[in-house]
Scaffold this motif. Structure first.
Motif, mmCIF file in Angstrom:
data_model
loop_
_atom_site.group_PDB
_atom_site.id
_atom_site.type_symbol
_atom_site.label_atom_id
_atom_site.label_comp_id
_atom_site.label_asym_id
_atom_site.label_seq_id
_atom_site.Cartn_x
_atom_site.Cartn_y
_atom_site.Cartn_z
ATOM 1 N N ARG A 25 67.246 1.087 13.389
ATOM 2 C CA ARG A 25 66.526 0.677 12.405
ATOM 3 C C ARG A 25 65.394 -0.325 12.530
ATOM 4 O O ARG A 25 64.312 -0.316 11.745
ATOM 5 N N GLU A 26 65.976 -1.434 12.994
ATOM 6 C CA GLU A 26 64.976 -2.382 13.564
ATOM 7 C C GLU A 26 63.733 -1.909 14.392
ATOM 8 O O GLU A 26 62.703 -2.060 14.151
ATOM 9 N N PHE A 44 58.304 -8.921 18.940
ATOM 10 C CA PHE A 44 59.422 -9.169 19.796
ATOM 11 C C PHE A 44 60.681 -9.107 18.711
ATOM 12 O O PHE A 44 60.617 -9.491 17.543
ATOM 13 N N SER A 45 62.107 -9.271 19.259
ATOM 14 C CA SER A 45 63.056 -10.102 18.474
ATOM 15 C C SER A 45 63.327 -11.091 19.219
ATOM 16 O O SER A 45 63.166 -11.472 20.466
ATOM 17 N N GLY A 46 64.307 -12.176 18.543
ATOM 18 C CA GLY A 46 64.600 -13.321 19.060
ATOM 19 C C GLY A 46 64.806 -14.448 18.237
ATOM 20 O O GLY A 46 65.064 -14.365 17.058
ATOM 21 N N GLN A 58 68.498 -15.726 14.354
ATOM 22 C CA GLN A 58 68.271 -14.524 15.003
ATOM 23 C C GLN A 58 67.148 -13.697 14.158
ATOM 24 O O GLN A 58 67.315 -13.593 12.910
ATOM 25 N N ILE A 59 65.765 -13.326 14.579
ATOM 26 C CA ILE A 59 65.017 -12.721 13.724
ATOM 27 C C ILE A 59 64.834 -11.272 14.357
ATOM 28 O O ILE A 59 64.597 -11.323 15.686
ATOM 29 N N ASP A 60 64.650 -10.319 13.559
ATOM 30 C CA ASP A 60 64.736 -8.940 14.012
ATOM 31 C C ASP A 60 63.170 -8.541 14.482
ATOM 32 O O ASP A 60 63.254 -7.906 15.422
ATOM 33 N N ILE A 61 62.241 -9.114 13.769
ATOM 34 C CA ILE A 61 60.991 -8.811 14.271
ATOM 35 C C ILE A 61 60.076 -9.971 14.181
ATOM 36 O O ILE A 61 59.801 -10.673 13.120
ATOM 37 N N LYS A 92 66.978 -5.066 7.051
ATOM 38 C CA LYS A 92 68.482 -4.687 6.475
ATOM 39 C C LYS A 92 68.522 -3.080 6.283
ATOM 40 O O LYS A 92 67.695 -2.463 5.614
ATOM 41 N N SER A 93 69.791 -2.659 6.617
ATOM 42 C CA SER A 93 70.033 -1.474 6.331
ATOM 43 C C SER A 93 70.323 -1.067 4.936
ATOM 44 O O SER A 93 69.803 -0.083 4.180
#
Length: 252
Positions: A25-26, A44-46, A58-61, A92-93
């Motif tokens: 989903r991300e 990015f993710s990171g 932790q950052i999804d995007i 978030k899902s």
């Protein structure tokens, strides 16, 4: 587009592991944003690190300007500098209002706070804009943080949760935008960046309620677009010397 994203999200239920579903989903949202937002940033993710060696969660995007440095660890996973991040997006899902696990709103607040507390020193200040009608300068005080959920609570339930959270969370540490796609609403911080508060009876309004026919996806899209364009206009240089250890002085 909102309906298409929701259909793709439902397809992810073919997987059984929650981590796999969440990661997929991300990617759905990353592909949408990357394809439609201005092309002068990377996704990015990171994590984010500031010049005082403080880190976010932790950052999804992560939206990073294409002209700014970043440290890519593997494929699209990177450590970004606080002085080189346009915005942070959490996916978030299902956004819940209980206190259990990473799906809860409290977990989002904690991660948001970790981003908002990072030190940003770049000049000129990248999140500065001027209203075309009034000439008023609008300034975002720290890295914008957006929560996008595919599913979540009714808007009144989430507002009640936010009100309770204010007892322990300063306004400056709240997310700038909260979107629940299935429920078709967006909560956008009242800071003049997206809309001007004309409600004279409630000048201290915390969030605008954007729903009832106003599409929530367009609101978060416009918010991010303004952030990207403000960065591109100011194009602040990255103060790398503040991140690097001081070298010993030597004779000329």
């Amino acid at each position: 587009m909102r309906e298409t994203l929701l259909r793709k999200s439902e397809e992810m239920q073919l997987a059984k592991h929650t981590t796999v579903i969440g990661t997929a989903r991300e990617l759905i949202l990353t592909e949408f944003l990357q394809a439609n937002l201005p092309q002068n940033c990377n996704f990015f993710s990171g994590e984010i690190i500031d010049s005082k060696d403080k880190r976010s969660g932790q950052i999804d995007i992560l939206l990073v300007p294409d002209y700014s440095p970043r440290f890519v660890l593997a494929q699209n996973y990177a450590i970004a500098l606080a002085d080189a991040v346009i915005a942070a997006v959490e996916v978030k899902s299902v956004l819940t209002t209980d206190n259990e696990g990473n799906a809860g709103f409290d977990a989002s607040l904690k991660n948001c706070k970790s981003v908002k507390e990072l030190t940003v020193t770049c000049e000129p200040w990248p999140w500065t804009s001027t209203m075309s009608l009034t000439g008023k300068e609008v300034l975002l005080p720290n890295i914008p943080y957006i929560v996008i959920a595919f599913k979540g609570p009714k808007i009144s339930t989430l507002e009640e949760k936010i009100t309770k959270a204010l007892a322990a969370t300063p306004r400056e540490s709240l997310p700038d935008v909260i979107v629940v796609l299935e429920e078709k609403y967006a909560l956008v911080r009242n800071n003049d960046w997206h809309l001007v508060n004309t409600n004279k009876e409630n000048p201290g309004l915390l969030y605008f309620r954007l729903w009832n026919g106003i599409d929530c996806l367009s609101d978060v899209f416009t918010y991010l677009m303004k952030c990207i364009q403000a960065w591109d206009y100011h194009r602040p240089p990255t103060p790398m010397s503040k991140y690097l250890p001081q070298l010993p002085k030597t004779g000329a």
